[in-house]
Write an enzyme that holds these catalytic residues in place. Structure first.
Site, PDB file in Angstrom:
ATOM      1  CG  HIS A  75      -6.202  -8.740   1.423  1.00 35.44           C
ATOM      2  ND1 HIS A  75      -6.431  -9.131   0.116  1.00 35.44           N
ATOM      3  CD2 HIS A  75      -6.075  -7.382   1.376  1.00 35.44           C
ATOM      4  CE1 HIS A  75      -6.448  -8.072  -0.667  1.00 35.44           C
ATOM      5  NE2 HIS A  75      -6.239  -7.000   0.078  1.00 35.44           N
ATOM      6  NE  ARG A 104      -3.548  -2.232   2.794  1.00 33.12           N
ATOM      7  CZ  ARG A 104      -3.271  -3.378   3.428  1.00 33.12           C
ATOM      8  NH1 ARG A 104      -2.070  -3.549   3.988  1.00 33.12           N
ATOM      9  NH2 ARG A 104      -4.179  -4.327   3.514  1.00 33.12           N
ATOM     10  NE  ARG A 120      -3.334  -3.432  -1.334  1.00 30.50           N
ATOM     11  CZ  ARG A 120      -2.725  -4.266  -0.486  1.00 30.50           C
ATOM     12  NH1 ARG A 120      -1.414  -4.416  -0.535  1.00 30.50           N
ATOM     13  NH2 ARG A 120      -3.416  -4.962   0.382  1.00 30.50           N
ATOM     14  CE  LYS A 163      -6.047  -0.717   4.979  1.00 30.80           C
ATOM     15  NZ  LYS A 163      -7.392  -0.980   4.432  1.00 30.80           N
ATOM     16  CE1 TYR A 165      -6.765  -6.957  -6.590  1.00 29.29           C
ATOM     17  CE2 TYR A 165      -6.642  -8.415  -4.698  1.00 29.29           C
ATOM     18  CZ  TYR A 165      -6.524  -7.153  -5.245  1.00 29.29           C
ATOM     19  OH  TYR A 165      -6.176  -6.097  -4.455  1.00 29.29           O
TER      20      TYR A 165
END
Length: 285
Positions: free
Chosen positions: A256, A143, A233, A167, A265
């Site tokens: 993730h 990211r 990304r 994150k 995707y």
């Protein structure tokens, strides 16, 4: 007062990033302003009807559904904290379900567009930092904020692994291709800084700078409306999937939490699957 206790909790116990904490604070302050306008305190009489009124007010102000869901998520965490410290007997957000959002799919760059980018790099005198930023994003799928936070000390050149802080301060290891390793080593011969990509004064590079770099180079090779680090990304993940990578491996590299986040995707790949199916099936005439 309780808001600042909650912010301290996010900072020192949860160890969230400054960016994440600012988002929480902004979201919760917005709700507190709404309560103040309606002369309503946070106590055990506060119920879900006030939450619903706030959602309606947000929707009427044309705030996106995704943003509203994020604000409610912040509020849920805040109320959970207030229950934990004994300020509330239960959360007024209990039973709330996220608003449905339209499943927008980011269109990735094609492999031909990526090839053009790197061909342009070899044919022209290009800023070395700009070139490496694009190569890094495409080769790792990190990211934008993860790229900004990246320090030289996070790169292990022996194992060819990069430690990425994702994150909610969740760390993961991302593999480094030999070509990328070579590019980084070459770049570091001339650029000495704590951060891999730094500003002119040696500090963190800004979000807007990275966005401008992606826009500057990709608008020369692509007609897509959206040109951003986030598209790179998506491109990274889509190209891996198209070339046979396991979706669970892609999930781990992207950082993730759940496979459902990565499965978007497969939707991007679906048009190609349908096309291949129609061309290849014996019954297709």
């Amino acid at each position: 007062m309780y808001l600042y206790k909650f912010i301290d909790y996010l900072s020192y116990e949860k160890k969230y990033s400054i960016h994440t904490i600012r988002s929480y604070k902004s979201d919760i302050e917005g709700f507190l302003i709404f309560l103040k306008k309606n002369d309503t305190p946070i106590d055990n009489d506060l119920n879900y009807s006030f939450i619903r009124q706030w959602i309606v007010e947000l929707a009427e102000s044309k705030i996106s559904t995704v943003t509203i869901n994020r604000k409610i998520s912040s509020l849920k965490s805040y109320f959970k904290f207030l229950v934990t410290i004994g300020c509330l007997s239960k959360s007024p957000t209990e039973g709330h379900r996220n608003l449905k959002t339209k499943g927008t799919i980011v269109e990735p760059f094609s492999e031909k567009e990526i090839e053009k980018i790197f061909k342009n790099f070899s044919n022209h005198d290009v800023n070395e930092r700009d070139k490496l930023i694009i190569e890094f994003l495409y080769c790792t799928g990190v990211r934008r904020q993860e790229l900004i936070n990246l320090k030289v000390s996070d790169i292990n050149f022996e194992t060819q692994l990069i430690r990425v802080l994702g994150k909610r301060n969740k760390e993961r290891l991302v593999p480094m291709l030999p070509n990328l390793k070579h590019s980084i080593e070459k770049y570091l011969l001339k650029n000495k800084s704590e951060y891999l990509f730094s500003s002119k004064n040696g500090g963190m590079i800004s979000k807007s700078t990275i966005y401008r770099i992606i826009n500057k180079y990709f608008r020369k090779v692509s007609t897509k409306v959206k040109l951003s680090p986030h598209v790179l990304r998506h491109t990274f993940a889509t190209h891996l999937l198209n070339n046979g990578a396991d979706i669970n491996s892609i999930k781990e590299i992207l950082g993730h939490n759940s496979l459902s986040s990565t499965q978007i995707y497969t939707k991007i790949k679906m048009p190609k699957i349908i096309s291949d199916y129609k061309k290849s099936h014996p019954r297709e005439i």
